[in-house]
Design an enzyme around this catalytic site. Structure first.
Site, mmCIF file in Angstrom:
data_model
loop_
_atom_site.group_PDB
_atom_site.id
_atom_site.type_symbol
_atom_site.label_atom_id
_atom_site.label_comp_id
_atom_site.label_asym_id
_atom_site.label_seq_id
_atom_site.Cartn_x
_atom_site.Cartn_y
_atom_site.Cartn_z
ATOM 1 N N ASP A 107 -18.998 -5.275 -40.536
ATOM 2 C CA ASP A 107 -19.436 -5.925 -39.310
ATOM 3 C C ASP A 107 -20.109 -4.858 -38.452
ATOM 4 O O ASP A 107 -21.289 -4.576 -38.632
ATOM 5 C CB ASP A 107 -18.187 -6.549 -38.658
ATOM 6 C CG ASP A 107 -18.473 -7.358 -37.410
ATOM 7 O OD1 ASP A 107 -19.645 -7.617 -37.116
ATOM 8 O OD2 ASP A 107 -17.517 -7.749 -36.723
ATOM 9 N N ARG A 169 -7.577 -17.032 -45.732
ATOM 10 C CA ARG A 169 -7.809 -16.044 -46.793
ATOM 11 C C ARG A 169 -7.867 -16.722 -48.163
ATOM 12 O O ARG A 169 -8.569 -16.268 -49.064
ATOM 13 C CB ARG A 169 -6.675 -15.003 -46.827
ATOM 14 C CG ARG A 169 -6.662 -14.038 -45.659
ATOM 15 C CD ARG A 169 -5.772 -12.848 -45.978
ATOM 16 N NE ARG A 169 -5.355 -12.108 -44.792
ATOM 17 C CZ ARG A 169 -6.090 -11.168 -44.189
ATOM 18 N NH1 ARG A 169 -7.272 -10.851 -44.655
ATOM 19 N NH2 ARG A 169 -5.631 -10.540 -43.119
HETATM 20 P P1 IMP Z 1 -16.090 -3.420 -38.555
HETATM 21 O O1 IMP Z 1 -15.342 -2.169 -38.219
HETATM 22 O O2 IMP Z 1 -16.648 -4.064 -37.308
HETATM 23 O O3 IMP Z 1 -17.157 -3.235 -39.588
HETATM 24 O O4 IMP Z 1 -15.019 -4.474 -39.034
HETATM 25 C C1 IMP Z 1 -14.612 -4.533 -40.330
HETATM 26 C C2 IMP Z 1 -13.391 -5.404 -40.474
HETATM 27 O O5 IMP Z 1 -13.309 -6.429 -39.472
HETATM 28 C C3 IMP Z 1 -13.446 -6.128 -41.792
HETATM 29 O O6 IMP Z 1 -12.866 -5.384 -42.816
HETATM 30 C C4 IMP Z 1 -12.710 -7.416 -41.485
HETATM 31 O O7 IMP Z 1 -11.327 -7.229 -41.697
HETATM 32 C C5 IMP Z 1 -12.964 -7.668 -40.023
HETATM 33 N N1 IMP Z 1 -14.082 -8.612 -39.815
HETATM 34 C C6 IMP Z 1 -15.315 -8.330 -39.361
HETATM 35 N N2 IMP Z 1 -16.087 -9.423 -39.294
HETATM 36 C C7 IMP Z 1 -15.329 -10.437 -39.747
HETATM 37 C C8 IMP Z 1 -15.582 -11.848 -39.944
HETATM 38 O O8 IMP Z 1 -16.667 -12.407 -39.714
HETATM 39 N N3 IMP Z 1 -14.532 -12.565 -40.440
HETATM 40 C C9 IMP Z 1 -13.316 -12.023 -40.720
HETATM 41 N N4 IMP Z 1 -13.044 -10.709 -40.569
HETATM 42 C C10 IMP Z 1 -14.033 -9.927 -40.073
#
Ligand code: IMP
Ligand code: MG
Length: 183
Positions: A107, A169
């Site tokens: 994300d 999930r």
């Molecule tokens: P980041 O640090 O923002 O890249 O977030 C990564 C983590 O956030 C992922 O491994 C997911 O566990 C969670 N995450 C981010 N976006 C989503 C989404 O759209 N749905 C569900 N979990 C998400």
């Protein structure tokens, strides 16, 4: 559980179970080719990457080792905090090993850029990343990702390992969560 079981909670199905499997088979073929003469340790990031790990590892045609890590970057909300905590560390020693991190989704990229740097500090021969999903518009840090299943819009998605407050999930497809569920 399939999309019919939660149809009121989904705005749209992005990828069906069959589409996910087909893309994972392609990623596995790329990984088999790239690591043909190397031993690889695939590291799954709990809990979201469980489904990707299970399907990707079985689609590979050569021997691999598997290990797991649990990190936390979110509570039960839908926005990344950037704060990463190790909840469960690896069992394996990474010294001189080829490591492939397997993730469900990138994300902001904050979790993975932290995790990649953390694993790189342990003396591995290489560290690469495979993610099933990536949200290019949400990127807060640039991070090099060798294998990407699908680039998706900047919406909150669930299913195939991805949760909202620990639900969805076990949904077999990936769908956009309807805003009424989390607002
Ligand atoms: P980041 O640090 O923002 O890249 O977030 C990564 C983590 O956030 C992922 O491994 C997911 O566990 C969670 N995450 C981010 N976006 C989503 C989404 O759209 N749905 C569900 N979990 C998400
Ligand atoms: Mg995750």
């Amino acid at each position: 559980m399939d999309s019919q079981d939660v149809k009121d909670d989904l705005e749209e199905v992005l990828y069906t179970a069959d589409e996910i499997q087909a893309r994972i088979d392609e990623l596995a073929a790329d990984i088999d080719r790239d690591y043909a003469d190397k031993d690889v340790l695939i590291v799954g990031v709990l809990k979201g990457a469980v489904m990707v790990m299970a399907d990707l590892s079985r689609a590979l045609t050569s021997h691999i080792a598997m290990d797991w890590m649990a990190v936390s970057s979110y509570g039960s909300g839908t926005k990344s905090s950037g704060v990463v905590r190790i909840l469960k560390d690896l069992d394996a020693d990474l010294m001189n090993r080829h490591v492939l991190i397997v993730e469900d989704i990138i994300d902001s990229g904050l979790t993975l850029s932290w995790l990649k740097a953390n694993l790189e500090s342990r003396g591995p021969a290489s560290v690469e990343i495979c993610t099933l999903l990536r949200k290019p518009e949400a990127a807060k840090v640039q991070i090099e990702v060798k294998y990407v299943g699908f680039d998706i819009p900047n919406k909150f998605v669930v299913g195939y390992g991805l949760d909202f407050a620990e639900k969805y999930r076990n949904l077999d497809c990936i769908g956009i969560l309807a805003p009424h569920v989390y607002q």
